[in-house]
Enzyme design. Structure first.
Site, short mmCIF file in Angstrom:
data_model
loop_
_atom_site.label_atom_id
_atom_site.label_comp_id
_atom_site.label_asym_id
_atom_site.label_seq_id
_atom_site.Cartn_x
_atom_site.Cartn_y
_atom_site.Cartn_z
N ASN A 1 10.47 2.98 2.18
CA ASN A 1 9.97 1.91 3.04
C ASN A 1 10.60 0.55 2.77
O ASN A 1 10.23 -0.44 3.41
CB ASN A 1 8.45 1.80 2.91
CG ASN A 1 7.74 2.98 3.52
OD1 ASN A 1 8.22 3.56 4.49
ND2 ASN A 1 6.60 3.36 2.97
N GLY B 1 0.77 -1.23 0.00
CA GLY B 1 0.00 0.00 0.00
C GLY B 1 0.81 1.28 0.00
O GLY B 1 0.27 2.35 -0.27
N ASP B 2 2.10 1.19 0.31
CA ASP B 2 2.97 2.37 0.29
C ASP B 2 4.41 1.92 0.06
O ASP B 2 5.30 2.21 0.85
CB ASP B 2 2.85 3.15 1.60
CG ASP B 2 3.55 4.51 1.54
OD1 ASP B 2 3.89 4.95 0.43
OD2 ASP B 2 3.75 5.12 2.61
N LEU B 3 4.62 1.20 -1.03
CA LEU B 3 5.91 0.54 -1.27
C LEU B 3 6.89 1.50 -1.96
O LEU B 3 7.63 1.12 -2.86
CB LEU B 3 5.71 -0.72 -2.11
CG LEU B 3 6.80 -1.80 -2.01
CD1 LEU B 3 6.94 -2.32 -0.60
CD2 LEU B 3 6.52 -2.94 -2.99
N GLY B 4 6.88 2.75 -1.54
CA GLY B 4 7.86 3.70 -2.04
C GLY B 4 9.25 3.37 -1.54
O GLY B 4 9.44 2.57 -0.62
#
EC number: 2.7.1.103
Length: 287
Positions: free
Chosen positions: A195, A189-192
Protein backbone atom coordinates in the site's frame (compact mmCIF):
# COMPACT_ATOMS: atom_id res chain seq x y z
CA UNK A 1 -8.25 -11.55 -15.15
CA UNK A 2 -11.86 -12.71 -14.83
CA UNK A 3 -12.84 -9.38 -13.30
CA UNK A 4 -11.75 -7.62 -16.51
CA UNK A 5 -13.70 -9.96 -18.76
CA UNK A 6 -16.78 -9.67 -16.57
CA UNK A 7 -16.78 -5.85 -16.68
CA UNK A 8 -15.08 -5.21 -20.03
CA UNK A 9 -17.68 -2.75 -21.35
CA UNK A 10 -17.86 -0.81 -18.09
CA UNK A 11 -14.07 -0.59 -17.84
CA UNK A 12 -13.85 0.69 -21.41
CA UNK A 13 -16.08 3.57 -20.35
CA UNK A 14 -14.45 4.26 -16.98
CA UNK A 15 -10.86 4.07 -18.22
CA UNK A 16 -10.87 5.95 -21.54
CA UNK A 17 -7.61 5.75 -23.42
CA UNK A 18 -6.59 2.45 -21.84
CA UNK A 19 -6.60 -0.88 -23.67
CA UNK A 20 -8.80 -3.12 -21.55
CA UNK A 21 -6.82 -6.24 -22.39
CA UNK A 22 -3.65 -4.66 -21.02
CA UNK A 23 -5.02 -3.60 -17.64
CA UNK A 24 -3.46 -4.95 -14.44
CA UNK A 25 -5.50 -6.20 -11.48
CA UNK A 26 -4.54 -6.06 -7.80
CA UNK A 27 -6.39 -8.46 -5.51
CA UNK A 28 -6.89 -6.75 -2.16
CA UNK A 29 -8.63 -8.12 0.91
CA UNK A 30 -11.79 -6.11 0.26
CA UNK A 31 -11.57 -5.08 -3.41
CA UNK A 32 -10.50 -6.11 -6.89
CA UNK A 33 -8.54 -3.06 -8.09
CA UNK A 34 -8.21 -2.57 -11.85
CA UNK A 35 -5.28 -0.27 -12.60
CA UNK A 36 -5.39 2.07 -15.58
CA UNK A 37 -2.82 4.60 -16.71
CA UNK A 38 -4.41 7.54 -14.85
CA UNK A 39 -7.28 6.01 -12.84
CA UNK A 40 -8.05 2.88 -10.87
CA UNK A 41 -11.42 1.17 -10.47
CA UNK A 42 -12.25 -0.61 -7.22
CA UNK A 43 -14.84 -3.40 -7.38
CA UNK A 44 -16.02 -4.73 -4.02
CA UNK A 45 -15.27 -8.40 -3.37
CA UNK A 46 -18.37 -8.88 -1.20
CA UNK A 47 -21.73 -7.26 -0.53
CA UNK A 48 -20.46 -5.97 2.81
CA UNK A 49 -17.46 -4.34 1.12
CA UNK A 50 -19.80 -2.80 -1.45
CA UNK A 51 -21.87 -1.24 1.33
CA UNK A 52 -18.69 0.42 2.65
CA UNK A 53 -17.68 2.02 -0.67
CA UNK A 54 -19.50 5.35 -0.08
CA UNK A 55 -17.84 5.67 3.32
CA UNK A 56 -14.48 4.90 1.74
CA UNK A 57 -15.01 7.76 -0.71
CA UNK A 58 -15.94 10.12 2.14
CA UNK A 59 -12.74 9.25 4.03
CA UNK A 60 -10.60 9.91 0.96
CA UNK A 61 -12.27 13.29 0.48
CA UNK A 62 -11.50 14.13 4.10
CA UNK A 63 -7.86 13.09 3.64
CA UNK A 64 -7.62 15.31 0.57
CA UNK A 65 -8.12 18.33 2.81
CA UNK A 66 -5.24 17.37 5.10
CA UNK A 67 -1.61 18.15 4.30
CA UNK A 68 -0.04 14.79 5.08
CA UNK A 69 3.08 15.43 3.01
CA UNK A 70 2.35 12.68 0.47
CA UNK A 71 -0.31 11.86 -2.09
CA UNK A 72 -3.50 9.92 -1.45
CA UNK A 73 -6.06 8.74 -4.04
CA UNK A 74 -8.81 11.18 -4.97
CA UNK A 75 -12.38 9.89 -5.53
CA UNK A 76 -13.53 10.68 -9.07
CA UNK A 77 -16.83 8.83 -9.46
CA UNK A 78 -19.00 6.11 -7.96
CA UNK A 79 -21.44 3.65 -9.48
CA UNK A 80 -23.62 0.65 -8.90
CA UNK A 81 -26.45 2.42 -7.13
CA UNK A 82 -29.47 0.35 -6.17
CA UNK A 83 -31.79 -0.06 -9.13
CA UNK A 84 -29.01 -0.12 -11.73
CA UNK A 85 -27.43 -3.15 -13.38
CA UNK A 86 -23.89 -1.92 -12.68
CA UNK A 87 -21.71 -3.55 -10.02
CA UNK A 88 -20.75 -1.30 -7.10
CA UNK A 89 -17.50 0.48 -7.91
CA UNK A 90 -15.36 3.47 -6.99
CA UNK A 91 -13.08 5.28 -9.45
CA UNK A 92 -9.97 6.89 -7.95
CA UNK A 93 -7.06 8.88 -9.25
CA UNK A 94 -3.98 6.73 -9.72
CA UNK A 95 -0.90 7.42 -7.62
CA UNK A 96 2.23 6.79 -9.74
CA UNK A 97 4.78 4.28 -8.58
CA UNK A 98 4.83 0.70 -7.32
CA UNK A 99 5.56 -1.19 -4.08
CA UNK A 100 9.22 -1.81 -3.31
CA UNK A 101 10.81 -4.87 -4.87
CA UNK A 102 11.75 -7.62 -2.42
CA UNK A 103 15.52 -7.28 -2.87
CA UNK A 104 15.83 -3.48 -2.93
CA UNK A 105 16.66 -3.15 0.77
CA UNK A 106 19.88 -5.15 0.44
CA UNK A 107 21.60 -1.84 -0.36
CA UNK A 108 22.42 0.03 2.89
CA UNK A 109 21.96 3.37 1.12
CA UNK A 110 18.51 2.42 -0.12
CA UNK A 111 17.47 0.93 3.23
CA UNK A 112 18.44 4.15 5.01
CA UNK A 113 16.54 6.29 2.49
CA UNK A 114 13.43 4.12 2.79
CA UNK A 115 13.59 4.14 6.60
CA UNK A 116 13.91 7.93 6.67
CA UNK A 117 10.87 8.35 4.44
CA UNK A 118 8.82 5.96 6.55
CA UNK A 119 9.82 7.89 9.68
CA UNK A 120 8.75 11.12 7.96
CA UNK A 121 5.44 9.55 6.92
CA UNK A 122 4.67 8.37 10.44
CA UNK A 123 5.73 11.68 11.98
CA UNK A 124 3.33 13.41 9.58
CA UNK A 125 0.50 11.10 10.60
CA UNK A 126 1.26 11.77 14.27
CA UNK A 127 1.24 15.53 13.71
CA UNK A 128 -2.05 15.30 11.80
CA UNK A 129 -3.55 13.50 14.78
CA UNK A 130 -3.12 16.68 16.82
CA UNK A 131 -5.27 18.75 14.44
CA UNK A 132 -8.85 19.33 15.51
CA UNK A 133 -10.26 19.19 11.97
CA UNK A 134 -8.55 15.86 11.38
CA UNK A 135 -9.87 14.33 14.58
CA UNK A 136 -13.35 15.53 13.65
CA UNK A 137 -13.15 13.87 10.23
CA UNK A 138 -11.83 10.44 11.21
CA UNK A 139 -13.15 7.76 13.59
CA UNK A 140 -11.38 7.30 16.90
CA UNK A 141 -10.41 3.83 18.08
CA UNK A 142 -12.85 2.78 20.83
CA UNK A 143 -11.49 2.13 24.30
CA UNK A 144 -12.55 -1.53 24.18
CA UNK A 145 -11.35 -2.15 20.60
CA UNK A 146 -9.05 -5.07 21.37
CA UNK A 147 -11.40 -6.65 23.89
CA UNK A 148 -14.16 -6.67 21.26
CA UNK A 149 -11.74 -8.10 18.73
CA UNK A 150 -10.77 -10.93 21.09
CA UNK A 151 -14.43 -11.70 21.78
CA UNK A 152 -15.13 -11.83 18.05
CA UNK A 153 -12.23 -14.20 17.43
CA UNK A 154 -13.29 -16.56 20.21
CA UNK A 155 -16.95 -16.53 19.16
CA UNK A 156 -16.65 -16.59 15.38
CA UNK A 157 -13.28 -18.16 14.58
CA UNK A 158 -12.53 -20.64 17.37
CA UNK A 159 -15.13 -23.14 16.03
CA UNK A 160 -13.18 -23.18 12.76
CA UNK A 161 -9.79 -23.91 14.38
CA UNK A 162 -8.00 -27.02 15.54
CA UNK A 163 -7.17 -27.44 19.23
CA UNK A 164 -3.61 -26.31 18.52
CA UNK A 165 -4.89 -23.35 16.55
CA UNK A 166 -7.07 -22.22 19.44
CA UNK A 167 -4.12 -22.48 21.82
CA UNK A 168 -1.99 -20.34 19.50
CA UNK A 169 -4.78 -17.79 19.12
CA UNK A 170 -5.29 -17.61 22.90
CA UNK A 171 -1.61 -16.74 23.37
CA UNK A 172 -1.86 -14.00 20.75
CA UNK A 173 -5.06 -12.60 22.23
CA UNK A 174 -3.64 -12.64 25.76
CA UNK A 175 -0.90 -10.25 24.64
CA UNK A 176 -3.58 -7.67 23.81
CA UNK A 177 -4.67 -7.36 27.44
CA UNK A 178 -1.72 -5.09 28.24
CA UNK A 179 -2.28 -2.68 25.35
CA UNK A 180 -3.10 0.88 26.47
CA UNK A 181 -5.84 2.84 24.76
CA UNK A 182 -3.93 5.38 22.65
CA UNK A 183 -5.44 7.89 20.24
CA UNK A 184 -2.42 10.02 19.48
CA UNK A 185 -2.01 9.73 15.71
CA UNK A 186 -3.70 9.21 12.39
CA UNK A 187 -3.30 5.47 11.79
CA UNK A 188 -3.51 4.10 8.26
CA UNK A 189 -4.50 0.68 9.57
CA UNK A 190 -2.98 -1.42 6.76
CA UNK A 191 0.42 0.10 6.06
CA UNK A 192 1.86 -3.06 4.54
CA UNK A 193 4.35 -2.83 1.72
CA UNK A 194 1.73 -3.25 -1.02
CA UNK A 195 0.00 0.00 0.00
CA UNK A 196 3.02 2.32 -0.10
CA UNK A 197 4.10 3.33 -3.62
CA UNK A 198 7.55 4.43 -4.73
CA UNK A 199 9.29 5.89 -7.76
CA UNK A 200 13.04 5.64 -8.38
CA UNK A 201 14.94 8.93 -8.57
CA UNK A 202 18.71 8.84 -9.17
CA UNK A 203 18.73 5.18 -8.19
CA UNK A 204 17.01 5.72 -4.84
CA UNK A 205 13.32 5.02 -4.03
CA UNK A 206 11.19 8.09 -3.39
CA UNK A 207 7.80 7.63 -1.75
CA UNK A 208 5.10 8.78 -4.15
CA UNK A 209 1.99 8.09 -2.12
CA UNK A 210 -0.06 5.78 0.08
CA UNK A 211 -3.20 3.90 -1.01
CA UNK A 212 -5.95 1.75 0.56
CA UNK A 213 -7.19 3.90 3.45
CA UNK A 214 -10.19 1.69 4.30
CA UNK A 215 -9.16 1.27 7.95
CA UNK A 216 -7.84 4.77 8.71
CA UNK A 217 -8.65 6.30 12.07
CA UNK A 218 -7.22 7.98 15.16
CA UNK A 219 -5.36 5.42 17.22
CA UNK A 220 -2.05 3.85 18.20
CA UNK A 221 0.83 4.39 15.72
CA UNK A 222 2.20 0.99 16.78
CA UNK A 223 -0.36 -0.52 14.38
CA UNK A 224 1.38 1.04 11.38
CA UNK A 225 4.82 0.25 12.76
CA UNK A 226 3.77 -3.39 13.13
CA UNK A 227 2.73 -3.47 9.47
CA UNK A 228 6.11 -2.08 8.41
CA UNK A 229 7.88 -4.77 10.43
CA UNK A 230 5.69 -7.51 8.96
CA UNK A 231 6.44 -6.31 5.42
CA UNK A 232 10.15 -5.54 5.60
CA UNK A 233 11.56 -7.25 8.68
CA UNK A 234 13.08 -6.25 11.98
CA UNK A 235 16.15 -4.49 10.59
CA UNK A 236 14.22 -1.85 8.66
CA UNK A 237 11.70 -1.50 11.48
CA UNK A 238 14.57 -0.86 13.89
CA UNK A 239 15.89 1.91 11.65
CA UNK A 240 12.46 3.53 11.48
CA UNK A 241 12.03 3.34 15.25
CA UNK A 242 15.43 4.92 15.86
CA UNK A 243 14.89 7.70 13.32
CA UNK A 244 11.45 8.52 14.69
CA UNK A 245 12.47 8.43 18.34
CA UNK A 246 10.19 5.46 19.08
CA UNK A 247 12.85 2.91 20.11
CA UNK A 248 11.52 2.29 23.62
CA UNK A 249 10.39 -0.94 25.23
CA UNK A 250 6.76 0.13 25.46
CA UNK A 251 6.47 0.77 21.73
CA UNK A 252 8.25 -2.50 20.91
CA UNK A 253 5.86 -4.46 23.13
CA UNK A 254 2.80 -2.86 21.53
CA UNK A 255 4.16 -3.57 18.05
CA UNK A 256 4.77 -7.22 18.92
CA UNK A 257 1.29 -7.72 20.39
CA UNK A 258 -0.48 -6.09 17.46
CA UNK A 259 1.61 -7.85 14.83
CA UNK A 260 0.66 -11.19 16.37
CA UNK A 261 -2.99 -10.56 15.49
CA UNK A 262 -2.62 -9.81 11.76
CA UNK A 263 -3.73 -13.23 10.52
CA UNK A 264 -6.62 -13.25 12.98
CA UNK A 265 -7.69 -9.79 11.85
CA UNK A 266 -7.72 -10.93 8.23
CA UNK A 267 -9.75 -14.01 9.10
CA UNK A 268 -12.29 -12.19 11.27
CA UNK A 269 -12.97 -9.50 8.66
CA UNK A 270 -13.29 -12.19 5.99
CA UNK A 271 -15.68 -14.24 8.11
CA UNK A 272 -17.92 -11.21 8.62
CA UNK A 273 -17.78 -10.31 4.92
CA UNK A 274 -18.45 -13.86 3.75
CA UNK A 275 -15.14 -14.03 1.86
CA UNK A 276 -14.16 -17.70 1.93
CA UNK A 277 -10.85 -17.23 0.12
CA UNK A 278 -9.52 -14.60 2.53
CA UNK A 279 -10.88 -16.57 5.49
CA UNK A 280 -9.03 -19.72 4.47
CA UNK A 281 -5.80 -17.77 4.01
CA UNK A 282 -6.09 -16.04 7.37
CA UNK A 283 -6.81 -19.28 9.23
CA UNK A 284 -4.19 -21.38 7.44
CA UNK A 285 -1.94 -21.43 10.51
CA UNK A 286 -4.76 -22.30 12.92
CA UNK A 287 -6.24 -25.43 11.37
Amino acid sequence: MRIIETHRDLLSRLLPGDTVGGLAVHEGQFHHVVIGSHRVVCFARTRAAADRLPGRADVLRALAGIDLGFRTPQPLSEGGAQGTDEPPYLVLSRIPGAPLEDDVLTSPEVAEAVARQYATLLSGLAAAGDEEKVRAALPEAPANEWQEFATGVRTELFPLMSDGGRERAERELAALDALPHLTSAVVHGDLGGENVLWETVDGVPRMSGVVDWDEVGIGDPAEDLAAIGASYGEELLGRVLALGGWADNGTAERISAIRGTFALQQALYAQRDGDEEELADGLSGYR
